[in-house]
Design a protein around this motif. Structure first.
Motif, short mmCIF file in Angstrom:
data_model
loop_
_atom_site.label_atom_id
_atom_site.label_comp_id
_atom_site.label_asym_id
_atom_site.label_seq_id
_atom_site.Cartn_x
_atom_site.Cartn_y
_atom_site.Cartn_z
N SER A 114 0.60 -1.33 -0.05
CA SER A 114 0.07 0.05 0.05
C SER A 114 0.82 1.33 0.04
CB SER A 114 -0.84 -0.05 1.34
OG SER A 114 -0.21 -0.04 2.30
N ASN A 170 -4.45 6.82 3.39
CA ASN A 170 -3.35 5.79 3.38
C ASN A 170 -3.69 4.76 4.34
OD1 ASN A 170 -2.13 6.82 1.26
ND2 ASN A 170 -0.61 8.03 2.77
N LEU A 173 -6.15 2.72 2.49
CA LEU A 173 -5.62 1.66 1.62
C LEU A 173 -5.18 0.40 2.13
CD1 LEU A 173 -3.79 4.32 -1.15
CD2 LEU A 173 -5.74 2.69 -1.53
N SER A 174 -4.50 0.42 3.06
CA SER A 174 -3.78 -0.64 3.68
C SER A 174 -4.73 -1.63 4.13
CB SER A 174 -2.82 -0.19 4.55
OG SER A 174 -3.50 0.41 5.71
N ILE A 177 -7.25 -3.02 1.09
CA ILE A 177 -6.37 -3.85 0.10
C ILE A 177 -6.33 -5.43 0.69
CG2 ILE A 177 -4.46 -4.37 -1.24
CD1 ILE A 177 -3.93 -1.19 -1.79
N LYS A 198 -7.70 7.31 -4.68
CA LYS A 198 -7.62 6.43 -3.48
C LYS A 198 -8.95 5.73 -3.28
CE LYS A 198 -3.83 8.88 -0.89
NZ LYS A 198 -3.34 9.63 0.27
N LEU A 202 -9.73 1.76 -3.99
CA LEU A 202 -10.17 0.76 -2.67
C LEU A 202 -11.48 -0.06 -3.45
CD1 LEU A 202 -10.23 3.13 0.22
CD2 LEU A 202 -9.44 0.62 0.03
N GLN A 205 -10.28 -2.80 -5.61
CA GLN A 205 -9.91 -3.92 -4.84
C GLN A 205 -10.74 -4.59 -4.06
OE1 GLN A 205 -6.54 -4.87 -4.51
NE2 GLN A 205 -5.81 -3.31 -6.04
#
Length: 446
Positions: A114, A170, A173-174, A177, A198, A202, A205
């Motif tokens: 990420s 952020n 995102l981590s 994902i 972003k 997302l 994903q």
């Protein structure tokens, strides 16, 4: 009638703490922490950090299988360090100052999966949640090869559970994902500050994104509230999570190993200065805790916040932590540094590391762009605006009366030739090229 902030009127705060006037004017600040070195609260222990490191090693086979980009690091989520001699010369020339010592960048912008510091804590808490569920239901034991978690049967199992998080980008995102890849129903509650790309990533994903016109605090509040309504939903709380904090803290021992392998000495005569961009405070707080575990008094950590959103500084200065907002002092919480656009700090982080950090600095958006461009031009490293905050550190430390006072007070003034300055580049690895070009073009016009 003057508004009340805690037990005082705003005017009383301004009178008792003159730096507040400077903050209200969005001017550059280096605030030295009067509580530095005092006894700190013990929410997290060295054992918690060691446990996090062991868990990440157990998950390495899964990460290699599920995320082939981690194969080169054998499933470890880690970033490189880079020397910055050309940037160091640029800073000296630009600021007309001497900046002795060694300049290094800790490139969490290149963390796998990420591309930001949030991969350390966010991915860790997702993995811990998955492990807890799988072990509790008898589907996994700690001595198994965790690569099995990538199998369809486990994805079907995790689909019965949900993850949620509030984020400016952020952290979402981590978690989005990795959570979606494991099979969790994953929802990211995002504030107005979050970048559109972003949100698109997302959704691509497989995560659900809920958008709010308000700021980060509202996104977290709504996420927390909705998660409470689902007994199968785990809310990853950026403001309160011990697991996130422990995941971030693993960075300390890892940086120590990297510096040793690079021949960089850190001790009382070779001080280490670390500059961490700060939003709510969880990620820099965890990293600080980990750094202090391994380097002790030889490391001096400064948090750097946007001039329009210095929430952690205000939380420490007033002692109110999450009971104070930057808006209470007339600030608008608007900044190009989307990951740092936070009006209220984490009380958990403030109490956990409030006596471990040396001080807080602020930085204007225009300086973030200047640094972003200079780092690209001099060293060919790309970071996002939020991640550029820490690079202002030496200018504040070496070029202000407050910085010089800190160096004198801690007997460091005659040791700066042997000092090591580490700039934590907290994000940017996932930014699309189109957005990178736009940032660079904007920086070129400043």
């Amino acid at each position: 009638m003057d508004q009340r902030i805690g037990t005082r009127a705003r005017a009383q705060w301004e009178k008792s703490e003159p730096v507040i006037r400077t903050l209200e004017a969005c001017e550059d600040v280096l605030w030295l922490n009067p509580a530095y070195g005092q006894q700190t609260a013990s929410f997290v222990s060295a054992d918690d950090v060691a446990d996090a490191e062991a868990r990440l090693r157990r998950f390495a086979p899964y990460l290699v299988k599920a995320f082939p980009e981690t194969r080169g690091s054998e499933g470890m989520i880690e970033s490189p360090i880079y020397a910055l001699p050309s940037f160091q010369k640029w800073l000296e020339q630009q600021e007309k100052m001497k900046a002795p010592g060694t300049f290094l960048m800790k490139a969490d912008s290149e963390l796998p999966i990420s591309g930001s510091i949030k991969a350390r804590g966010g991915i860790y808490e997702v993995l811990k949640t998955a492990e807890d569920l799988a072990i509790r239901t008898g589907r996994l034991s700690k001595n198994e090869n965790y690569a099995c978690l990538a199998d369809p049967g486990f994805r079907a199992f995790f689909a019965n559970y949900a993850l949620a998080v509030g984020s400016t980008g952020n952290l979402g995102l981590s978690i989005g994902i990795v959570g979606a890849r494991l099979g969790f129903q994953t929802t990211v509650h995002m504030s107005r500050d979050a970048s559109a790309w972003k949100k698109r990533m997302l959704r691509k994903q497989g995560a659900q994104v809920k958008e709010y016109e308000s700021d980060y605090s509202k996104a977290v509040q709504e996420g927390r509230k909705q998660a409470r309504q689902d007994p199968h939903c785990h809310f990853i709380d950026d403001e309160r999570s011990k697991d996130l904090f422990a995941g971030y803290a693993t960075a300390g021992a890892r940086l120590q190993r990297q510096l040793r392998e690079s021949g960089v000495v850190v001790n009382g005569d070779h001080p280490l200065f670390v500059y961490l961009p700060c939003g709510v405070g969880g990620a820099p707080g965890g990293v600080t805790f980990g750094l202090k575990l391994v380097f002790g008094d030889a490391v001096h950590v400064f948090f750097v916040e946007p001039a329009h959103a210095p929430c952690f500084l205000l939380g420490l200065l007033t002692g109110l932590h999450d009971k104070v907002s930057v808006c209470d002092f007339g600030l608008d919480n608007r900044t190009v540094a989307d990951g740092l656009a936070v009006p209220r700090p984490s009380a958990f982080a403030g109490k956990a590391v409030g006596s471990l950090i040396s001080g807080c600095m602020t930085v204007k958006d225009s300086d973030l762009f200047r640094i972003l461009k200079a780092l690209k031009d001099t060293e060919n490293h790309w970071i996002e605006p939020s991640a550029a905050a820490g690079f202002i550190g030496p200018k504040r430390l070496l070029g202000t009366k407050e910085g010089k006072r800190y160096l004198e007070r801690h007997n460091l003034a005659d040791k700066m030739d042997q000092a090591v300055h580490v700039f934590w580049a907290t994000g940017g690895g996932m930014v699309p090229q189109k957005n990178r070009n736009a940032y660079y073009d904007q920086a070129s016009r400043i």
